[in-house]
Structures are given as structure tokens and as C-alpha cells.
Design a protein around this motif. Structure first.
Motif, short mmCIF file in Angstrom:
data_model
loop_
_atom_site.label_atom_id
_atom_site.label_comp_id
_atom_site.label_asym_id
_atom_site.label_seq_id
_atom_site.Cartn_x
_atom_site.Cartn_y
_atom_site.Cartn_z
N LEU A 37 49.02 -6.51 28.45
CA LEU A 37 48.41 -5.57 27.79
C LEU A 37 49.36 -4.50 27.70
CD1 LEU A 37 44.81 -4.88 27.38
CD2 LEU A 37 46.25 -2.90 27.87
N ALA A 41 50.43 -3.87 24.27
CA ALA A 41 49.52 -2.78 23.49
C ALA A 41 50.19 -1.51 23.83
CB ALA A 41 47.94 -2.77 24.23
N GLY A 42 50.81 -1.23 25.33
CA GLY A 42 51.30 -0.01 25.45
C GLY A 42 52.76 0.35 25.10
N THR A 45 54.02 -0.96 20.85
CA THR A 45 53.44 -0.06 19.84
C THR A 45 54.07 1.38 19.89
OG1 THR A 45 51.73 0.20 21.52
CG2 THR A 45 50.90 -0.73 19.73
N SER A 88 49.97 -0.59 14.32
CA SER A 88 48.96 -1.64 14.39
C SER A 88 48.44 -1.81 12.88
CB SER A 88 47.83 -1.30 15.11
OG SER A 88 48.19 -1.09 16.72
N ALA A 91 42.81 -4.04 13.47
CA ALA A 91 42.21 -3.80 14.80
C ALA A 91 41.60 -5.11 15.40
CB ALA A 91 41.08 -2.80 14.81
N ARG A 94 35.55 -7.43 14.31
CA ARG A 94 34.26 -6.84 14.70
C ARG A 94 33.26 -7.79 14.20
NH1 ARG A 94 37.86 -3.44 16.79
NH2 ARG A 94 36.86 -1.12 17.13
N LEU A 117 43.66 -1.52 9.34
CA LEU A 117 43.88 -0.21 9.42
C LEU A 117 44.91 0.52 8.46
CD1 LEU A 117 43.96 -0.25 13.35
CD2 LEU A 117 42.20 0.10 12.16
N GLY A 146 42.38 2.55 15.80
CA GLY A 146 41.04 2.06 15.56
C GLY A 146 40.14 3.07 15.97
N GLN A 147 38.82 2.42 16.11
CA GLN A 147 37.57 3.43 15.88
C GLN A 147 36.39 2.83 16.72
OE1 GLN A 147 36.96 6.20 14.56
NE2 GLN A 147 34.73 6.43 14.76
N HIS A 150 36.22 0.45 21.30
CA HIS A 150 37.40 -0.20 21.50
C HIS A 150 38.56 0.47 21.10
CE1 HIS A 150 35.92 -3.56 23.87
NE2 HIS A 150 35.00 -3.87 22.85
N CYS A 152 41.89 2.69 20.94
CA CYS A 152 42.96 2.75 21.76
C CYS A 152 42.76 3.59 22.99
CB CYS A 152 44.18 2.98 21.02
SG CYS A 152 45.73 2.90 22.10
N GLY A 154 45.21 4.15 25.16
CA GLY A 154 46.48 4.89 25.34
C GLY A 154 46.73 5.77 24.41
C1 HEM Z 1 51.50 4.48 19.05
C2 HEM Z 1 50.98 3.86 19.90
C3 HEM Z 1 49.75 2.98 19.85
C4 HEM Z 1 48.68 2.31 18.67
C5 HEM Z 1 49.33 2.73 17.25
C6 HEM Z 1 47.73 1.61 19.28
C7 HEM Z 1 46.82 1.21 18.58
C8 HEM Z 1 45.79 0.44 19.19
C9 HEM Z 1 44.66 -0.35 18.27
C10 HEM Z 1 44.56 -0.25 16.88
C11 HEM Z 1 43.91 -0.74 19.13
C12 HEM Z 1 42.53 -1.32 18.99
C13 HEM Z 1 41.45 -0.25 18.52
C14 HEM Z 1 40.42 -1.06 17.85
O1 HEM Z 1 40.01 -2.25 18.10
O2 HEM Z 1 39.35 -0.11 17.45
C15 HEM Z 1 44.31 -0.52 20.48
C16 HEM Z 1 43.60 -0.73 21.76
C17 HEM Z 1 44.19 -0.62 22.82
N1 HEM Z 1 45.24 -0.03 23.18
FE1 HEM Z 1 46.47 0.99 22.02
N2 HEM Z 1 48.06 1.68 20.72
C18 HEM Z 1 49.23 2.50 21.03
C19 HEM Z 1 49.31 2.79 22.42
C20 HEM Z 1 48.77 2.27 23.33
C21 HEM Z 1 49.18 2.69 24.86
C22 HEM Z 1 50.33 3.78 25.25
C23 HEM Z 1 48.45 2.20 25.78
C24 HEM Z 1 48.45 2.17 27.31
C25 HEM Z 1 49.41 2.51 27.85
C26 HEM Z 1 47.39 1.50 24.72
C27 HEM Z 1 46.33 0.67 25.42
C28 HEM Z 1 45.10 0.11 24.67
C29 HEM Z 1 44.24 -0.63 25.26
C30 HEM Z 1 44.05 -0.89 26.77
C31 HEM Z 1 43.33 -1.13 24.04
C32 HEM Z 1 42.14 -2.00 24.13
C33 HEM Z 1 41.01 -0.83 23.93
C34 HEM Z 1 39.58 -1.71 24.17
O3 HEM Z 1 39.58 -2.83 23.52
O4 HEM Z 1 38.71 -1.27 24.49
N3 HEM Z 1 47.75 1.65 23.52
N4 HEM Z 1 45.48 0.09 20.22
#
Ligand code: HEM
Length: 167
Positions: A37, A41-42, A45, A88, A91, A94, A117, A146-147, A150, A152, A154
Motif C-alpha cells: 500500500l 498508494a503512497g 501516486t 488516480s 476510486a 462502491r 474520478l 476520492g470521497q 475511503h 485518501c 495520505g
Molecule cells: C497525489 C497523491 C495521491 C493520490 C492522487 C491518491 C489517491 C487516492 C485515491 C483516489 C484513493 C481512493 C479513495 C476512494 O476510494 O474514495 C486513495 C486511497 C488511499 N490512499 Fe491515496 N493518493 C495519493 C497519495 C497517498 C499517500 C502519500 C498515501 C500514504 C502515505 C496514501 C494512502 C492511501 C490509503 C491508505 C488509501 C486507502 C484509504 C481507505 O481505503 O480507507 N495515498 N488514494
């Protein structure tokens, strides 16, 4: 992980393993899942935001010029780069909790919905001239992170990283 178990250092993976062993909080599968992840994800992105964002600015020299002339615009520029072509596309899925009609589409309770998105971020009902990159626009909200529950985790870190990189 095997390497870090044998030779722990001050890095994140060593720290995650230490938490696992001290408090029995992350088992092997959770540890792998957490590391994946953080990479996808981190790390990926944010790298893409910086790389694609740089390309977008180079492709729009008048926007780049405005930004260089006034670095106070950086936070707004980061939001616009996220909106215009964020890292991204979709998302996570859902599931509809009730029957609903959305823009003429019938969605039944239990149906899976995959929010696109990037499409929402070009919604002409939300944004004036959505196909234009405009770093001075005021964005009330976009969906690049996202929104809902869930959204993001981060996002604040990603915004800080974006601000530092573009400054
Ligand atoms: C520009 C950078 C980033 C973008 C565009 C991005 C985008 C997203 C998107 C679209 C989702 C899904 C949201 C949804 O389903 O509503 C997400 C989830 C997540 N992101 Fe990011 N992210 C970025 C950076 C990061 C960073 C830096 C971290 C952690 C260090 C991170 C950790 C996570 C985690 C843990 C989730 C899951 C949250 C959940 O399911 O409850 N993301 N992100």
C-alpha cells in the motif's frame, strides 16, 4: 522483510516489523499488504503527481510562467494539477445501498459502481472551462483523492509533497 528482520535499521519497513513484534499488531500478510500500500498508494501516486504535473506545466508555458512569477500560487496549482490530470483514474468500487437513478442511469441496490474520478474532475457542471488548465482557478472540491469514508488517507501528505516539489 527477511533482510530487515535480520538487519533492522532506521527505515520504515524495520519500524513496521518492530511494531509487529512488540505489540503483535501486524501479521505477515498485514505487513506485506501495508508495504504494498505504501509503495503503490503512497509512493507511486505522488511520484506521478510530480512527474505528470511537471509535464502539464511544460505543456502550458503560460501557466508555468504565472507560477514561477508567484510561488504563492503553488498550493492552488497543486489542486489544479490534481483536478486536471491527477494520478488516480478510478476510486475503489462502491456498492449501491438502494435503488437510485443517476443522470438517467438506473442503479440497483447491490450494484457495483466504479467512480471515474478523472471524469468527475472535468464535470462542466462543477468547473468553468473544465478542459482548461488554470492554476489560478478557485476549486471548491475535486475528486482526485476520492470521497467519503475511503477518501485518501495520505492526501495531506501528498499535498505537502506536491507543494515542496513544485516550489
Ligand atoms: C497525489 C497523491 C495521491 C493520490 C492522487 C491518491 C489517491 C487516492 C485515491 C483516489 C484513493 C481512493 C479513495 C476512494 O476510494 O474514495 C486513495 C486511497 C488511499 N490512499 Fe491515496 N493518493 C495519493 C497519495 C497517498 C499517500 C502519500 C498515501 C500514504 C502515505 C496514501 C494512502 C492511501 C490509503 C491508505 C488509501 C486507502 C484509504 C481507505 O481505503 O480507507 N495515498 N488514494
Amino acid at each position: 522483510m527477511a533482510e530487515k528482520r535480520q538487519h533492522p535499521a532506521g527505515d520504515l519497513i524495520s519500524q513496521l516489523i518492530a511494531i509487529e513484534e512488540e505489540g503483535d499488531r501486524l501479521d505477515e500478510a498485514e505487513l506485506i499488504s501495508m508495504i504494498s500500500l505504501l509503495i503503490f498508494a503512497g509512493h507511486e501516486t505522488t511520484s506521478n503527481l510530480i512527474a505528470t504535473g511537471t509535464l502539464m506545466l511544460l505543456d502550458h508555458p503560460e501557466q508555468l510562467k504565472k507560477l514561477k512569477a508567484n510561488l504563492n500560487l503553488v498550493p492552488a496549482a497543486v489542486e489544479e494539477l490534481l483536478r486536471f490530470n491527477g494520478p488516480s483514474t478510478m476510486a475503489g468500487p462502491r456498492f449501491a445501498t438502494e435503488d437510485i437513478e443517476l443522470a438517467g442511469q438506473q442503479i440497483k441496490k447491490g450494484d457495483m459502481v466504479i467512480p471515474v474520478l478523472k471524469s468527475a474532475n472535468r464535470d462542466e457542471l462543477q468547473f468553468t472551462d473544465p478542459e482548461e488548465l488554470n492554476i489560478t482557478r478557485t476549486i471548491k472540491r475535486h475528486l482526485a483523492f476520492g470521497q467519503g469514508i475511503h477518501m485518501c488517507l495520505g492526501a495531506p501528505l501528498a499535498r505537502v509533497e506536491g507543494d515542496i516539489a513544485f516550489s
